[in-house]
Design an enzyme around this catalytic site. Sequence first.
Site, PDB file in Angstrom:
ATOM      1  N   ARG A 123       0.233  21.353  17.804  1.00 28.99           N
ATOM      2  CA  ARG A 123      -1.243  21.305  17.888  1.00 28.99           C
ATOM      3  C   ARG A 123      -1.931  21.265  16.520  1.00 28.99           C
ATOM      4  NH1 ARG A 123      -0.271  24.927  22.229  1.00 28.99           N
ATOM      5  NH2 ARG A 123      -0.329  23.790  24.187  1.00 28.99           N
ATOM      6  N   LYS A 145      -8.853   8.784  10.259  1.00 33.64           N
ATOM      7  CA  LYS A 145      -8.442   8.048  11.460  1.00 33.64           C
ATOM      8  C   LYS A 145      -6.928   7.954  11.473  1.00 33.64           C
ATOM      9  CE  LYS A 145     -12.169   4.944  12.770  1.00 33.64           C
ATOM     10  NZ  LYS A 145     -12.596   3.542  12.845  1.00 33.64           N
ATOM     11  N   GLU A 187      -9.729  -5.702   1.707  1.00 34.34           N
ATOM     12  CA  GLU A 187     -10.433  -4.475   2.141  1.00 34.34           C
ATOM     13  C   GLU A 187     -11.423  -4.038   1.059  1.00 34.34           C
ATOM     14  OE1 GLU A 187     -10.344  -2.920   5.053  1.00 34.34           O
ATOM     15  OE2 GLU A 187      -8.409  -3.331   5.998  1.00 34.34           O
ATOM     16  N   LYS A 229     -15.995   5.382   1.152  1.00 33.68           N
ATOM     17  CA  LYS A 229     -15.385   5.889   2.390  1.00 33.68           C
ATOM     18  C   LYS A 229     -15.735   7.370   2.575  1.00 33.68           C
ATOM     19  CE  LYS A 229     -12.362   5.317   5.837  1.00 33.68           C
ATOM     20  NZ  LYS A 229     -11.092   4.810   6.238  1.00 33.68           N
ATOM     21  N   GLU A 239     -17.453   8.182  14.083  1.00 32.76           N
ATOM     22  CA  GLU A 239     -17.906   6.822  14.390  1.00 32.76           C
ATOM     23  C   GLU A 239     -18.952   6.763  15.497  1.00 32.76           C
ATOM     24  OE1 GLU A 239     -14.876   3.790  13.714  1.00 32.76           O
ATOM     25  OE2 GLU A 239     -15.736   2.675  15.374  1.00 32.76           O
ATOM     26  N   ARG A 243     -20.256   4.676  10.641  1.00 34.82           N
ATOM     27  CA  ARG A 243     -18.846   4.371  10.350  1.00 34.82           C
ATOM     28  C   ARG A 243     -18.416   3.013  10.912  1.00 34.82           C
ATOM     29  NH1 ARG A 243     -13.845   8.567   9.902  1.00 34.82           N
ATOM     30  NH2 ARG A 243     -12.315   7.009   9.302  1.00 34.82           N
ATOM     31  N   ASN A 247     -15.756  -1.316  10.187  1.00 37.54           N
ATOM     32  CA  ASN A 247     -15.008  -2.236  11.057  1.00 37.54           C
ATOM     33  C   ASN A 247     -15.377  -3.691  10.800  1.00 37.54           C
ATOM     34  OD1 ASN A 247     -13.806  -0.040  12.259  1.00 37.54           O
ATOM     35  ND2 ASN A 247     -15.358   0.117  13.869  1.00 37.54           N
ATOM     36  N   HIS A 250     -13.091  -6.600  11.510  1.00 36.13           N
ATOM     37  CA  HIS A 250     -11.944  -6.082  12.262  1.00 36.13           C
ATOM     38  C   HIS A 250     -11.911  -6.507  13.718  1.00 36.13           C
ATOM     39  CE1 HIS A 250     -11.313  -3.863   8.624  1.00 36.13           C
ATOM     40  NE2 HIS A 250     -10.255  -3.261   9.106  1.00 36.13           N
ATOM     41  N   HIS A 254      -8.216  -7.480  14.502  1.00 35.55           N
ATOM     42  CA  HIS A 254      -7.328  -6.801  15.448  1.00 35.55           C
ATOM     43  C   HIS A 254      -6.869  -7.767  16.539  1.00 35.55           C
ATOM     44  CE1 HIS A 254      -8.634  -2.434  14.327  1.00 35.55           C
ATOM     45  NE2 HIS A 254      -7.939  -3.026  13.402  1.00 35.55           N
ATOM     46  N   HIS A 267      -2.208  -6.806   7.701  1.00 29.95           N
ATOM     47  CA  HIS A 267      -3.493  -6.328   8.217  1.00 29.95           C
ATOM     48  C   HIS A 267      -4.660  -6.894   7.394  1.00 29.95           C
ATOM     49  CE1 HIS A 267      -6.501  -3.775  10.018  1.00 29.95           C
ATOM     50  NE2 HIS A 267      -6.827  -3.318   8.823  1.00 29.95           N
TER      51      HIS A 267
HETATM   52  P1  NAD Z   1       1.976  -1.121   5.552  1.00 32.47           P
HETATM   53  O1  NAD Z   1       1.844   0.306   5.746  1.00 32.47           O
HETATM   54  O2  NAD Z   1       2.467  -1.966   6.682  1.00 32.47           O
HETATM   55  O3  NAD Z   1       2.903  -1.374   4.276  1.00 32.47           O
HETATM   56  C1  NAD Z   1       3.167  -2.701   3.878  1.00 32.47           C
HETATM   57  C2  NAD Z   1       4.579  -2.832   3.309  1.00 32.47           C
HETATM   58  O4  NAD Z   1       4.612  -2.329   2.004  1.00 32.47           O
HETATM   59  C3  NAD Z   1       5.641  -2.072   4.088  1.00 32.47           C
HETATM   60  O5  NAD Z   1       6.793  -2.876   4.145  1.00 32.47           O
HETATM   61  C4  NAD Z   1       5.909  -0.848   3.215  1.00 32.47           C
HETATM   62  O6  NAD Z   1       7.218  -0.366   3.354  1.00 32.47           O
HETATM   63  C5  NAD Z   1       5.685  -1.428   1.832  1.00 32.47           C
HETATM   64  N1  NAD Z   1       5.264  -0.499   0.816  1.00 32.47           N
HETATM   65  C6  NAD Z   1       4.356   0.493   0.906  1.00 32.47           C
HETATM   66  N2  NAD Z   1       4.130   1.008  -0.311  1.00 32.47           N
HETATM   67  C7  NAD Z   1       4.929   0.365  -1.173  1.00 32.47           C
HETATM   68  C8  NAD Z   1       5.115   0.419  -2.587  1.00 32.47           C
HETATM   69  N3  NAD Z   1       4.391   1.229  -3.347  1.00 32.47           N
HETATM   70  N4  NAD Z   1       6.030  -0.384  -3.140  1.00 32.47           N
HETATM   71  C9  NAD Z   1       6.739  -1.264  -2.382  1.00 32.47           C
HETATM   72  N5  NAD Z   1       6.579  -1.397  -1.057  1.00 32.47           N
HETATM   73  C10 NAD Z   1       5.669  -0.593  -0.463  1.00 32.47           C
HETATM   74  O7  NAD Z   1       0.616  -1.832   5.120  1.00 32.47           O
HETATM   75  P2  NAD Z   1      -0.851  -1.350   4.837  1.00 32.47           P
HETATM   76  O8  NAD Z   1      -1.626  -2.581   4.604  1.00 32.47           O
HETATM   77  O9  NAD Z   1      -0.898  -0.265   3.846  1.00 32.47           O
HETATM   78  O10 NAD Z   1      -1.312  -0.655   6.198  1.00 32.47           O
HETATM   79  C11 NAD Z   1      -1.603  -1.401   7.324  1.00 32.47           C
HETATM   80  C12 NAD Z   1      -1.789  -0.416   8.459  1.00 32.47           C
HETATM   81  O11 NAD Z   1      -2.835   0.493   8.150  1.00 32.47           O
HETATM   82  C13 NAD Z   1      -2.169  -1.065   9.765  1.00 32.47           C
HETATM   83  O12 NAD Z   1      -1.435  -0.490  10.790  1.00 32.47           O
HETATM   84  C14 NAD Z   1      -3.637  -0.734   9.912  1.00 32.47           C
HETATM   85  O13 NAD Z   1      -4.040  -0.660  11.263  1.00 32.47           O
HETATM   86  C15 NAD Z   1      -3.703   0.592   9.252  1.00 32.47           C
HETATM   87  N6  NAD Z   1      -5.043   0.945   8.755  1.00 32.47           N
HETATM   88  C16 NAD Z   1      -5.554   2.141   9.118  1.00 32.47           C
HETATM   89  C17 NAD Z   1      -6.790   2.520   8.662  1.00 32.47           C
HETATM   90  C18 NAD Z   1      -7.325   3.882   9.009  1.00 32.47           C
HETATM   91  O14 NAD Z   1      -8.492   4.144   8.739  1.00 32.47           O
HETATM   92  N7  NAD Z   1      -6.524   4.766   9.558  1.00 32.47           N
HETATM   93  C19 NAD Z   1      -7.505   1.683   7.815  1.00 32.47           C
HETATM   94  C20 NAD Z   1      -6.941   0.455   7.438  1.00 32.47           C
HETATM   95  C21 NAD Z   1      -5.693   0.102   7.917  1.00 32.47           C
HETATM   96  N1  GLY Z   2     -10.799   1.898   8.586  1.00 35.26           N
HETATM   97  C1  GLY Z   2     -11.948   2.132   9.375  1.00 35.26           C
HETATM   98  C2  GLY Z   2     -12.349   3.559   9.398  1.00 35.26           C
HETATM   99  O1  GLY Z   2     -11.720   4.380   8.772  1.00 35.26           O
HETATM  100  O2  GLY Z   2     -13.286   3.909  10.051  1.00 35.26           O
END
Ligand code: NAD
Ligand code: GLY
Length: 369
Positions: A123, A145, A187, A229, A239, A243, A247, A250, A254, A267
């Site tokens: 939890r 998020k 981004e 942010k 949101e 917030r 998006n 997005h 998505h 992404h």
């Molecule tokens: P990712 O997490 O898929 O990483 C991309 C690749 O880079 C992977 O193969 C990873 O192993 C590699 N990698 C990571 N750091 C590295 C480094 N320093 N050196 C070498 N390789 C490295 O990609 P991302 O773009 O960071 O994240 C995308 C994800 O984040 C999506 O699922 C998206 O929905 C999510 N996201 C979430 C939010 C949120 O607010 N929670 C916001 C934006 C994106």
């Molecule tokens: N990445 C969108 C949010 O954090 O709200």
Amino acid sequence: MKTLQKIIVDAPSKRYAVYCGKGALRELGPVVRGIAGTAGVFVLTSPNVARRWERPVLSALRLARGAKPILFDDREAAKNLATVEKVCRELIRAGADRHSTLVAVGGGVVGDVVGFVAASYLRGVKLIHVPTTLVAQVDSAVGGKTGVNLAEGKNLVGAFYQPDAVIVDPATLKTLPEREYRSGIYEVIKYGIISDSKLFRVCERELEGILDRDPAALNVIIPRCVRAKARVTALDEREAGLRETLNFGHTFAHALESVTNYCVFRHGEAVAWGIIAATLLGIAAANLPLHDAARIIRLVRRVGPLPALPKVSAAGLLAAMRSDKKSQGGRLRFVLPTKIGTVRTGVKLPEPLVSLVWNTLVQTGRSLQ
Ligand code: NAD
Ligand code: GLY
């Protein structure tokens, strides 16, 4: 400008610091000890990230000799409940209890999975993010998020769960593959369009330095995004309104990721197409001046080539958009730019207009690569 900055996120559910800048990783040990003491600290990451960053992270944490991170697959296709269960079971076997602290080291996938685990394991346990991609540093590691995908769509199961601290060290970006790095730049551009015309101009002016990962350029753009942010999270953690601006791009992004089974676009690349689509919609439905639209599309294109759009009908894309969690009662809602630095949220558009933009993009897409 200071190299290491401490940016406070004053979210209603938790107040925490983002340590941002060159050398931030050195702060990891003191930060974790300040928050959690020395016992019960678990590093969670992927084999891919561990190969490059396990040693520096463990040495910064000064964990007991022989301490090993918990590893899991960080491909988007593995961002699911099965991975959450696997990680939780490994934590149980490793003896993690309610006083434990999880340190998530990696990109957005690692952060989203570990964030959701931290929110639900026993939890809720303490959480520290060490984002290692540009997407994670400017966006996903801040704001709380967390969540995973279902077969039906992206991020459909999750929780708002703020970390206890975030360590953003641009030095970790030096091992990031070129395509992943460029994905993050989209981004950054997004923040410029939604709320920071000065950042947009910096991106236009300094794009070559940014693409070269010039530390001085990173030291400007990353903290600017983190501050944006932090501001939004403080005002609208869950949101209810503001917030939604984050998006921007997005709704299309998505849907694109979902119809291509998360295999074609990074992404950020999907967001880049989403920004272009929302810009065209902005001209049609939000009085976006053509000059601003041209600047946005030109900047996105300068970042580099994008994967071609899939051969999906407008009806197929609209169906994917409707199952996105941002739709309301099946009605699509868009964030549209009104000028560079300002967007309008919750815009409901006639589906024929969205179809028209999609068909136009698919037809002209080749010339945008
Ligand atoms: P990712 O997490 O898929 O990483 C991309 C690749 O880079 C992977 O193969 C990873 O192993 C590699 N990698 C990571 N750091 C590295 C480094 N320093 N050196 C070498 N390789 C490295 O990609 P991302 O773009 O960071 O994240 C995308 C994800 O984040 C999506 O699922 C998206 O929905 C999510 N996201 C979430 C939010 C949120 O607010 N929670 C916001 C934006 C994106
Ligand atoms: N990445 C969108 C949010 O954090 O709200």
